[in-house]
Design an enzyme around this catalytic site. Sequence first.
Site, mmCIF file in Angstrom:
data_model
loop_
_atom_site.group_PDB
_atom_site.id
_atom_site.type_symbol
_atom_site.label_atom_id
_atom_site.label_comp_id
_atom_site.label_asym_id
_atom_site.label_seq_id
_atom_site.Cartn_x
_atom_site.Cartn_y
_atom_site.Cartn_z
ATOM 1 N N CYS A 131 71.095 29.105 -57.579
ATOM 2 C CA CYS A 131 72.115 28.593 -56.649
ATOM 3 C C CYS A 131 71.711 27.183 -56.216
ATOM 4 C CB CYS A 131 72.318 29.532 -55.467
ATOM 5 S SG CYS A 131 70.843 29.824 -54.494
ATOM 6 N N LYS B 106 73.771 41.198 -58.134
ATOM 7 C CA LYS B 106 74.200 40.994 -59.528
ATOM 8 C C LYS B 106 73.906 42.226 -60.370
ATOM 9 C CE LYS B 106 73.747 36.121 -58.783
ATOM 10 N NZ LYS B 106 72.933 36.159 -57.539
HETATM 11 C C1 LIG Z 1 68.116 34.210 -55.807
HETATM 12 S S1 LIG Z 1 67.267 35.593 -55.237
HETATM 13 C C2 LIG Z 1 67.938 36.875 -56.227
HETATM 14 C C3 LIG Z 1 69.290 37.397 -55.796
HETATM 15 C C4 LIG Z 1 69.716 38.638 -56.563
HETATM 16 N N1 LIG Z 1 69.686 38.425 -58.005
HETATM 17 C C5 LIG Z 1 71.109 39.129 -56.188
HETATM 18 O O1 LIG Z 1 72.070 38.839 -56.883
HETATM 19 O O2 LIG Z 1 71.228 39.830 -55.180
HETATM 20 C C6 LIG Z 1 65.696 35.343 -55.974
HETATM 21 C C7 LIG Z 1 64.757 36.535 -55.850
HETATM 22 O O3 LIG Z 1 63.618 36.266 -56.664
HETATM 23 C C8 LIG Z 1 62.516 36.934 -56.116
HETATM 24 N N2 LIG Z 1 61.302 36.361 -56.764
HETATM 25 C C9 LIG Z 1 60.700 35.181 -56.537
HETATM 26 N N3 LIG Z 1 59.654 35.022 -57.367
HETATM 27 C C10 LIG Z 1 59.609 36.125 -58.158
HETATM 28 C C11 LIG Z 1 58.752 36.560 -59.202
HETATM 29 N N4 LIG Z 1 57.731 35.805 -59.610
HETATM 30 N N5 LIG Z 1 58.983 37.761 -59.771
HETATM 31 C C12 LIG Z 1 60.021 38.548 -59.355
HETATM 32 N N6 LIG Z 1 60.863 38.186 -58.345
HETATM 33 C C13 LIG Z 1 60.663 36.992 -57.767
HETATM 34 C C14 LIG Z 1 62.679 36.682 -54.623
HETATM 35 O O4 LIG Z 1 61.959 37.635 -53.861
HETATM 36 C C15 LIG Z 1 64.205 36.807 -54.458
HETATM 37 O O5 LIG Z 1 64.538 38.103 -54.055
#
Ligand SMILES: C[S@@+](CC[C@H](N)C(=O)[O-])C[C@H]1O[C@@H](n2cnc3c(N)ncnc32)[C@H](O)[C@@H]1O
Length: 427
Positions: free
Chosen positions: A369, A254
Amino acid sequence: MNPGVATRVAATRVLDAVLHHGRSLKTTLAAALPALADPRDRALVEAIVFTALRQHARFDAALAQWLEKPPVGRDSELRALLYTGFAQRELGLPAHALVAATVDAARALGRPHQSGLVNAILRRAQREGLPEVDDAAAWPPWLAERIRQDWPRDADAIFVASARAAPMWLRVNPRDGSRDDYLQRLTDAGIDATASPEAVDAIRLATPLPVHDLPGFDAGTVSVQDAAAQRVADALPPARGARVLDACAAPGGKAAHLLERDPSLRLTALDIDPRRVRRMQDTFARLGLDVDTRAGDAAQPADWWDGTAFDAILIDAPCSATGIVRRQPDVLLHRRETDIAALNKIQSDLLDGLWPLLIPGGTLLYATCSILHAENTTQIQAFLARTPDAVLELLGASFGHDTGFGSQRLPGELGMDGFFQARLRKA
Ligand SMILES: C[S@@+](CC[C@H](N)C(=O)[O-])C[C@H]1O[C@@H](n2cnc3c(N)ncnc32)[C@H](O)[C@@H]1O
Protein backbone atom coordinates in the site's frame (compact mmCIF):
# COMPACT_ATOMS: atom_id res chain seq x y z
CA MET A 1 -17.37 14.48 33.76
CA ASN A 2 -20.22 15.26 31.35
CA PRO A 3 -19.98 13.44 27.99
CA GLY A 4 -19.45 16.68 26.02
CA VAL A 5 -16.33 17.44 28.04
CA ALA A 6 -15.20 13.80 28.22
CA THR A 7 -15.12 13.57 24.40
CA ARG A 8 -12.95 16.72 24.11
CA VAL A 9 -10.63 15.45 26.85
CA ALA A 10 -10.32 12.05 25.14
CA ALA A 11 -9.65 13.63 21.73
CA THR A 12 -7.03 15.94 23.25
CA ARG A 13 -5.21 13.08 24.97
CA VAL A 14 -5.16 10.95 21.82
CA LEU A 15 -3.91 13.89 19.75
CA ASP A 16 -1.23 14.76 22.30
CA ALA A 17 0.03 11.14 22.32
CA VAL A 18 0.10 10.89 18.50
CA LEU A 19 1.36 14.39 17.68
CA HIS A 20 3.90 14.85 20.44
CA HIS A 21 4.85 11.45 21.83
CA GLY A 22 5.25 9.33 18.70
CA ARG A 23 2.33 7.00 19.48
CA SER A 24 0.40 5.21 16.75
CA LEU A 25 -3.08 6.56 16.02
CA LYS A 26 -4.66 3.13 15.72
CA THR A 27 -3.44 1.77 19.07
CA THR A 28 -4.00 5.03 20.98
CA LEU A 29 -7.57 5.34 19.70
CA ALA A 30 -8.26 1.67 20.40
CA ALA A 31 -7.16 2.20 24.02
CA ALA A 32 -9.13 5.46 24.50
CA LEU A 33 -12.49 4.75 22.88
CA PRO A 34 -13.84 1.96 25.14
CA ALA A 35 -13.99 4.44 28.04
CA LEU A 36 -16.83 6.26 26.21
CA ALA A 37 -20.12 4.37 26.51
CA ASP A 38 -22.13 6.11 23.76
CA PRO A 39 -21.15 5.18 20.18
CA ARG A 40 -21.93 8.76 19.10
CA ASP A 41 -19.30 10.05 21.53
CA ARG A 42 -16.78 7.55 20.18
CA ALA A 43 -17.59 8.62 16.62
CA LEU A 44 -17.10 12.29 17.58
CA VAL A 45 -13.68 11.61 19.12
CA GLU A 46 -12.61 9.74 15.98
CA ALA A 47 -13.88 12.53 13.73
CA ILE A 48 -12.05 15.20 15.77
CA VAL A 49 -8.79 13.26 15.85
CA PHE A 50 -8.75 12.39 12.14
CA THR A 51 -9.66 15.96 11.16
CA ALA A 52 -6.95 17.43 13.38
CA LEU A 53 -4.28 15.06 12.05
CA ARG A 54 -5.25 15.67 8.42
CA GLN A 55 -5.19 19.43 8.94
CA HIS A 56 -2.38 19.77 11.44
CA ALA A 57 -0.27 21.90 9.07
CA ARG A 58 -3.13 24.39 8.80
CA PHE A 59 -3.72 24.40 12.54
CA ASP A 60 0.03 24.90 13.10
CA ALA A 61 -0.06 27.92 10.79
CA ALA A 62 -2.94 29.43 12.81
CA LEU A 63 -1.06 29.05 16.10
CA ALA A 64 2.12 30.48 14.57
CA GLN A 65 0.12 33.59 13.55
CA TRP A 66 -1.93 34.01 16.70
CA LEU A 67 0.44 33.13 19.52
CA GLU A 68 3.74 34.78 20.27
CA LYS A 69 5.11 31.43 21.44
CA PRO A 70 3.23 28.36 20.19
CA PRO A 71 2.87 25.81 23.02
CA VAL A 72 5.66 23.24 23.36
CA GLY A 73 7.06 20.90 26.03
CA ARG A 74 4.70 20.55 28.98
CA ASP A 75 2.18 22.71 27.10
CA SER A 76 2.01 20.32 24.17
CA GLU A 77 -1.33 19.17 25.59
CA LEU A 78 -2.61 22.74 25.22
CA ARG A 79 -1.73 22.59 21.53
CA ALA A 80 -3.64 19.31 21.24
CA LEU A 81 -6.63 20.91 23.00
CA LEU A 82 -6.62 23.87 20.60
CA TYR A 83 -6.47 21.42 17.67
CA THR A 84 -9.48 19.66 19.19
CA GLY A 85 -11.29 23.01 19.11
CA PHE A 86 -10.22 23.84 15.53
CA ALA A 87 -11.23 20.37 14.31
CA GLN A 88 -14.75 20.81 15.71
CA ARG A 89 -15.04 24.03 13.74
CA GLU A 90 -13.98 22.18 10.56
CA LEU A 91 -16.59 19.52 11.35
CA GLY A 92 -19.27 22.21 11.43
CA LEU A 93 -20.17 21.95 15.13
CA PRO A 94 -22.06 24.97 16.49
CA ALA A 95 -19.62 27.68 17.63
CA HIS A 96 -21.08 28.24 21.08
CA ALA A 97 -21.18 24.55 22.00
CA LEU A 98 -17.68 23.79 20.75
CA VAL A 99 -16.08 26.75 22.53
CA ALA A 100 -17.89 26.00 25.81
CA ALA A 101 -17.06 22.27 25.80
CA THR A 102 -13.41 22.85 24.85
CA VAL A 103 -12.93 25.53 27.52
CA ASP A 104 -14.46 23.14 30.08
CA ALA A 105 -12.07 20.45 28.82
CA ALA A 106 -9.14 22.81 29.61
CA ARG A 107 -10.31 22.83 33.24
CA ALA A 108 -10.86 19.05 33.27
CA LEU A 109 -7.31 18.59 32.00
CA GLY A 110 -5.99 20.60 34.98
CA ARG A 111 -5.38 23.72 32.90
CA PRO A 112 -7.85 26.24 34.37
CA HIS A 113 -5.22 28.98 34.02
CA GLN A 114 -5.27 28.41 30.22
CA SER A 115 -9.05 28.35 29.77
CA GLY A 116 -9.14 32.10 28.94
CA LEU A 117 -6.52 31.61 26.24
CA VAL A 118 -8.42 28.64 24.77
CA ASN A 119 -11.61 30.71 24.74
CA ALA A 120 -9.87 33.64 23.00
CA ILE A 121 -8.14 31.51 20.33
CA LEU A 122 -11.24 29.51 19.48
CA ARG A 123 -13.33 32.67 19.20
CA ARG A 124 -10.70 34.15 16.91
CA ALA A 125 -10.83 31.02 14.74
CA GLN A 126 -14.61 31.45 14.51
CA ARG A 127 -14.28 35.11 13.54
CA GLU A 128 -11.36 34.98 11.12
CA GLY A 129 -11.34 31.38 9.90
CA LEU A 130 -8.18 29.28 9.75
CA PRO A 131 -5.40 30.06 7.26
CA GLU A 132 -5.31 27.99 4.07
CA VAL A 133 -2.14 25.98 3.41
CA ASP A 134 -1.12 23.70 0.56
CA ASP A 135 -2.08 20.03 1.18
CA ALA A 136 1.58 19.11 0.58
CA ALA A 137 2.48 21.00 3.80
CA ALA A 138 1.17 18.02 5.82
CA TRP A 139 3.95 15.84 4.33
CA PRO A 140 7.52 15.83 5.68
CA PRO A 141 9.63 17.67 3.05
CA TRP A 142 11.79 14.62 2.16
CA LEU A 143 8.67 12.52 1.51
CA ALA A 144 6.83 15.22 -0.46
CA GLU A 145 9.95 15.52 -2.61
CA ARG A 146 10.01 11.76 -3.26
CA ILE A 147 6.35 11.82 -4.28
CA ARG A 148 7.07 14.70 -6.68
CA GLN A 149 10.04 12.82 -8.14
CA ASP A 150 8.13 9.54 -8.54
CA TRP A 151 4.82 11.07 -9.71
CA PRO A 152 5.60 14.48 -11.24
CA ARG A 153 2.23 14.78 -12.98
CA ASP A 154 0.11 13.28 -10.17
CA ALA A 155 1.82 14.63 -7.04
CA ASP A 156 -0.66 17.45 -6.38
CA ALA A 157 -3.64 15.11 -6.81
CA ILE A 158 -1.96 12.65 -4.39
CA PHE A 159 -1.55 15.38 -1.75
CA VAL A 160 -5.16 16.49 -2.18
CA ALA A 161 -6.59 12.94 -2.02
CA SER A 162 -4.45 12.06 1.01
CA ALA A 163 -5.88 15.01 2.97
CA ARG A 164 -9.50 13.89 2.47
CA ALA A 165 -11.48 11.24 4.35
CA ALA A 166 -11.56 7.87 2.59
CA PRO A 167 -14.86 6.22 1.68
CA MET A 168 -15.90 3.02 3.43
CA TRP A 169 -15.73 0.03 1.07
CA LEU A 170 -17.33 -3.33 1.71
CA ARG A 171 -16.48 -6.76 0.35
CA VAL A 172 -19.48 -8.99 -0.20
CA ASN A 173 -19.02 -12.67 0.53
CA PRO A 174 -20.21 -14.49 -2.62
CA ARG A 175 -21.05 -17.59 -0.56
CA ASP A 176 -23.92 -15.62 1.06
CA GLY A 177 -25.50 -14.31 -2.15
CA SER A 178 -24.67 -11.90 -4.94
CA ARG A 179 -23.49 -8.33 -4.63
CA ASP A 180 -26.81 -7.18 -6.09
CA ASP A 181 -28.65 -9.10 -3.35
CA TYR A 182 -26.58 -7.31 -0.72
CA LEU A 183 -27.10 -3.91 -2.34
CA GLN A 184 -30.83 -4.59 -2.08
CA ARG A 185 -30.44 -5.44 1.62
CA LEU A 186 -28.64 -2.11 2.12
CA THR A 187 -31.37 -0.24 0.24
CA ASP A 188 -34.02 -1.96 2.38
CA ALA A 189 -32.12 -0.83 5.49
CA GLY A 190 -32.03 2.76 4.17
CA ILE A 191 -28.25 2.68 3.55
CA ASP A 192 -27.07 4.50 0.42
CA ALA A 193 -24.37 2.57 -1.51
CA THR A 194 -23.02 1.87 -5.01
CA ALA A 195 -21.25 -1.08 -6.65
CA SER A 196 -17.69 -0.69 -7.97
CA PRO A 197 -17.40 -1.28 -11.74
CA GLU A 198 -13.79 -2.53 -11.32
CA ALA A 199 -13.83 -4.66 -8.16
CA VAL A 200 -16.62 -7.20 -8.60
CA ASP A 201 -17.28 -7.87 -4.89
CA ALA A 202 -16.93 -4.22 -3.77
CA ILE A 203 -19.61 -1.80 -2.58
CA ARG A 204 -18.95 1.81 -1.62
CA LEU A 205 -21.05 3.33 1.15
CA ALA A 206 -22.14 6.95 0.70
CA THR A 207 -21.44 7.52 4.42
CA PRO A 208 -19.25 5.40 6.73
CA LEU A 209 -21.13 3.36 9.36
CA PRO A 210 -20.20 1.31 12.43
CA VAL A 211 -19.72 -2.26 11.17
CA HIS A 212 -22.36 -3.74 13.47
CA ASP A 213 -24.97 -1.54 11.76
CA LEU A 214 -24.32 -3.40 8.50
CA PRO A 215 -26.82 -6.16 7.74
CA GLY A 216 -25.11 -9.54 8.02
CA PHE A 217 -21.73 -8.25 9.25
CA ASP A 218 -21.64 -10.48 12.33
CA ALA A 219 -22.65 -13.48 10.23
CA GLY A 220 -19.76 -12.87 7.79
CA THR A 221 -21.86 -11.79 4.79
CA VAL A 222 -19.79 -8.66 4.41
CA SER A 223 -16.38 -7.31 5.46
CA VAL A 224 -14.70 -3.92 5.33
CA GLN A 225 -11.91 -3.72 2.75
CA ASP A 226 -10.79 -1.05 0.31
CA ALA A 227 -11.61 -1.81 -3.32
CA ALA A 228 -7.94 -1.55 -4.37
CA ALA A 229 -7.02 -4.33 -1.92
CA GLN A 230 -9.88 -6.42 -3.31
CA ARG A 231 -8.15 -6.45 -6.70
CA VAL A 232 -5.51 -8.83 -5.27
CA ALA A 233 -7.97 -11.71 -5.75
CA ASP A 234 -8.29 -10.68 -9.42
CA ALA A 235 -4.55 -10.29 -9.96
CA LEU A 236 -3.55 -13.59 -8.38
CA PRO A 237 -6.45 -15.85 -9.09
CA PRO A 238 -5.13 -19.26 -8.01
CA ALA A 239 -6.43 -22.36 -9.81
CA ARG A 240 -9.16 -24.32 -7.99
CA GLY A 241 -7.78 -26.35 -5.11
CA ALA A 242 -4.35 -24.67 -5.39
CA ARG A 243 -1.90 -24.66 -2.51
CA VAL A 244 -1.54 -20.98 -1.62
CA LEU A 245 0.72 -19.13 0.81
CA ASP A 246 -0.33 -15.72 2.11
CA ALA A 247 3.05 -14.81 3.59
CA CYS A 248 2.16 -11.51 5.35
CA ALA A 249 -1.44 -12.32 6.05
CA ALA A 250 -2.66 -10.55 9.20
CA PRO A 251 -5.29 -9.31 9.83
CA GLY A 252 -6.42 -11.67 7.10
CA GLY A 253 -8.50 -9.57 4.70
CA LYS A 254 -6.94 -10.77 1.46
CA ALA A 255 -6.69 -14.42 2.55
CA ALA A 256 -10.36 -14.35 3.53
CA HIS A 257 -11.31 -12.85 0.16
CA LEU A 258 -9.43 -15.58 -1.72
CA LEU A 259 -11.22 -18.27 0.29
CA GLU A 260 -14.63 -16.64 -0.01
CA ARG A 261 -14.16 -16.78 -3.78
CA ASP A 262 -12.84 -20.33 -3.76
CA PRO A 263 -13.22 -22.43 -0.58
CA SER A 264 -11.33 -25.31 -2.27
CA LEU A 265 -7.99 -23.46 -1.91
CA ARG A 266 -5.50 -24.99 0.52
CA LEU A 267 -4.33 -21.75 2.08
CA THR A 268 -1.60 -21.15 4.65
CA ALA A 269 -1.84 -17.72 6.32
CA LEU A 270 1.44 -16.70 7.92
CA ASP A 271 2.42 -13.57 9.85
CA ILE A 272 5.44 -12.66 11.92
CA ASP A 273 3.40 -11.01 14.69
CA PRO A 274 1.64 -13.52 17.00
CA ARG A 275 -0.87 -10.90 18.25
CA ARG A 276 -1.84 -10.12 14.68
CA VAL A 277 -2.12 -13.87 13.99
CA ARG A 278 -4.72 -14.05 16.79
CA ARG A 279 -6.67 -11.14 15.22
CA MET A 280 -6.53 -12.95 11.90
CA GLN A 281 -7.93 -16.10 13.55
CA ASP A 282 -10.85 -14.00 14.87
CA THR A 283 -11.49 -12.73 11.32
CA PHE A 284 -11.53 -16.27 9.93
CA ALA A 285 -13.82 -17.46 12.77
CA ARG A 286 -16.37 -14.67 12.03
CA LEU A 287 -16.33 -15.67 8.37
CA GLY A 288 -16.53 -19.40 9.15
CA LEU A 289 -13.27 -20.11 7.27
CA ASP A 290 -11.01 -22.97 8.17
CA VAL A 291 -7.43 -21.75 7.56
CA ASP A 292 -3.99 -23.06 8.45
CA THR A 293 -2.64 -20.04 10.37
CA ARG A 294 0.97 -19.80 11.51
CA ALA A 295 3.24 -17.31 13.23
CA GLY A 296 6.70 -17.02 11.69
CA ASP A 297 9.14 -14.96 9.67
CA ALA A 298 8.26 -15.52 6.01
CA ALA A 299 11.85 -14.75 5.01
CA GLN A 300 13.05 -17.72 7.14
CA PRO A 301 11.00 -20.65 5.74
CA ALA A 302 13.12 -23.27 7.56
CA ASP A 303 11.26 -22.25 10.76
CA TRP A 304 7.70 -22.96 9.52
CA TRP A 305 7.66 -24.57 6.04
CA ASP A 306 6.87 -28.30 5.61
CA GLY A 307 8.84 -28.55 2.35
CA THR A 308 5.87 -28.85 -0.06
CA ALA A 309 6.01 -26.13 -2.70
CA PHE A 310 3.15 -23.64 -3.25
CA ASP A 311 1.23 -23.05 -6.49
CA ALA A 312 0.75 -19.39 -5.61
CA ILE A 313 2.29 -16.99 -3.11
CA LEU A 314 1.01 -13.59 -2.02
CA ILE A 315 3.46 -11.15 -0.44
CA ASP A 316 1.41 -8.22 0.88
CA ALA A 317 4.60 -6.67 2.15
CA PRO A 318 5.15 -4.34 5.12
CA CYS A 319 5.67 -0.89 3.62
CA SER A 320 5.65 2.88 4.19
CA ALA A 321 1.81 3.00 3.91
CA THR A 322 2.15 6.14 1.79
CA GLY A 323 -0.85 5.02 -0.29
CA ILE A 324 -3.21 5.03 2.71
CA VAL A 325 -2.38 8.35 4.38
CA ARG A 326 -6.08 9.27 4.15
CA ARG A 327 -6.82 6.29 6.45
CA GLN A 328 -3.68 6.57 8.59
CA PRO A 329 -2.78 10.28 8.71
CA ASP A 330 -0.18 9.64 11.44
CA VAL A 331 2.02 8.02 8.76
CA LEU A 332 3.08 11.57 7.85
CA LEU A 333 4.13 12.31 11.44
CA HIS A 334 5.99 9.12 12.19
CA ARG A 335 7.67 8.04 8.96
CA ARG A 336 11.44 8.71 8.81
CA GLU A 337 13.59 8.72 5.68
CA THR A 338 15.72 5.88 7.07
CA ASP A 339 12.58 3.70 7.37
CA ILE A 340 12.42 3.34 3.59
CA ALA A 341 15.81 1.63 3.25
CA ALA A 342 14.96 -0.67 6.20
CA LEU A 343 11.60 -1.58 4.57
CA ASN A 344 13.34 -2.16 1.22
CA LYS A 345 15.61 -4.71 2.88
CA ILE A 346 12.65 -6.58 4.48
CA GLN A 347 10.80 -6.53 1.14
CA SER A 348 13.73 -7.90 -0.86
CA ASP A 349 14.42 -10.55 1.84
CA LEU A 350 10.78 -11.65 1.55
CA LEU A 351 10.98 -11.89 -2.25
CA ASP A 352 14.28 -13.80 -2.18
CA GLY A 353 13.31 -16.02 0.76
CA LEU A 354 9.94 -17.07 -0.68
CA TRP A 355 10.75 -17.49 -4.39
CA PRO A 356 12.26 -20.99 -3.88
CA LEU A 357 8.96 -22.12 -2.27
CA LEU A 358 7.04 -21.62 -5.55
CA ILE A 359 6.53 -24.49 -8.04
CA PRO A 360 7.79 -23.96 -11.60
CA GLY A 361 4.89 -22.33 -13.47
CA GLY A 362 3.55 -20.89 -10.17
CA THR A 363 2.60 -17.26 -9.52
CA LEU A 364 3.92 -14.84 -6.93
CA LEU A 365 1.99 -11.62 -6.39
CA TYR A 366 3.91 -8.81 -4.69
CA ALA A 367 1.69 -6.05 -3.29
CA THR A 368 2.12 -2.95 -1.11
CA CYS A 369 0.00 0.00 0.00
CA SER A 370 2.95 2.26 -0.86
CA ILE A 371 3.19 4.74 -3.73
CA LEU A 372 6.99 5.01 -3.62
CA HIS A 373 8.89 3.53 -6.57
CA ALA A 374 11.64 2.39 -4.17
CA GLU A 375 9.24 -0.10 -2.55
CA ASN A 376 7.44 -1.06 -5.73
CA THR A 377 8.70 -0.77 -9.26
CA THR A 378 12.40 -0.47 -8.31
CA GLN A 379 12.06 -3.43 -5.94
CA ILE A 380 10.57 -5.62 -8.71
CA GLN A 381 13.05 -4.41 -11.33
CA ALA A 382 15.94 -5.38 -9.05
CA PHE A 383 14.36 -8.76 -8.20
CA LEU A 384 13.92 -9.59 -11.89
CA ALA A 385 17.55 -8.63 -12.56
CA ARG A 386 18.85 -11.09 -9.92
CA THR A 387 16.28 -13.88 -10.49
CA PRO A 388 16.64 -15.45 -13.95
CA ASP A 389 13.58 -17.73 -13.64
CA ALA A 390 11.19 -14.86 -12.74
CA VAL A 391 9.00 -13.42 -15.50
CA LEU A 392 6.85 -10.32 -15.04
CA GLU A 393 3.25 -10.60 -16.27
CA LEU A 394 1.20 -7.55 -17.18
CA LEU A 395 -1.96 -6.93 -15.15
CA GLY A 396 -3.88 -4.57 -17.44
CA ALA A 397 -5.14 -1.01 -17.25
CA SER A 398 -7.94 -1.72 -14.73
CA PHE A 399 -5.26 -2.30 -12.03
CA GLY A 400 -3.86 1.21 -12.35
CA HIS A 401 -0.84 2.89 -13.93
CA ASP A 402 1.60 0.55 -15.66
CA THR A 403 4.99 1.48 -14.16
CA GLY A 404 6.89 -0.96 -16.38
CA PHE A 405 7.37 -3.29 -13.40
CA GLY A 406 3.85 -3.56 -11.98
CA SER A 407 0.58 -1.65 -11.65
CA GLN A 408 0.05 1.31 -9.37
CA ARG A 409 -3.31 2.60 -8.21
CA LEU A 410 -2.86 6.10 -6.79
CA PRO A 411 -4.81 7.27 -3.73
CA GLY A 412 -8.25 8.67 -4.53
CA GLU A 413 -8.42 7.20 -8.05
CA LEU A 414 -11.86 5.56 -8.47
CA GLY A 415 -12.31 6.19 -4.74
CA MET A 416 -9.57 3.65 -3.96
CA ASP A 417 -6.46 3.57 -1.78
CA GLY A 418 -2.97 3.80 -3.24
CA PHE A 419 -1.92 0.21 -3.96
CA PHE A 420 0.80 -1.52 -6.02
CA GLN A 421 0.79 -5.04 -7.47
CA ALA A 422 3.27 -6.98 -9.57
CA ARG A 423 2.60 -10.54 -10.79
CA LEU A 424 5.61 -12.78 -11.33
CA ARG A 425 5.55 -16.21 -12.98
CA LYS A 426 8.23 -18.82 -12.28
CA ALA A 427 9.62 -20.12 -15.57
C1 LIG B 1 0.26 -4.98 4.84
S1 LIG B 1 0.11 -5.96 6.24
C2 LIG B 1 -0.78 -7.35 5.63
C3 LIG B 1 -2.27 -7.15 5.47
C4 LIG B 1 -3.00 -8.44 5.13
N1 LIG B 1 -2.44 -9.10 3.96
C5 LIG B 1 -4.49 -8.25 4.90
O1 LIG B 1 -4.93 -8.16 3.76
O2 LIG B 1 -5.23 -8.20 5.88
C6 LIG B 1 1.73 -6.60 6.38
C7 LIG B 1 1.88 -7.71 7.41
O3 LIG B 1 3.19 -8.26 7.26
C8 LIG B 1 3.60 -8.76 8.50
N2 LIG B 1 5.06 -9.00 8.40
C9 LIG B 1 6.07 -8.11 8.43
N3 LIG B 1 7.25 -8.73 8.27
C10 LIG B 1 6.98 -10.05 8.10
C11 LIG B 1 7.78 -11.21 7.90
N4 LIG B 1 9.11 -11.11 7.82
N5 LIG B 1 7.17 -12.40 7.81
C12 LIG B 1 5.81 -12.51 7.90
N6 LIG B 1 5.00 -11.44 8.11
C13 LIG B 1 5.58 -10.23 8.20
C14 LIG B 1 3.14 -7.68 9.47
O4 LIG B 1 3.04 -8.19 10.79
C15 LIG B 1 1.78 -7.28 8.87
O5 LIG B 1 0.75 -7.98 9.50
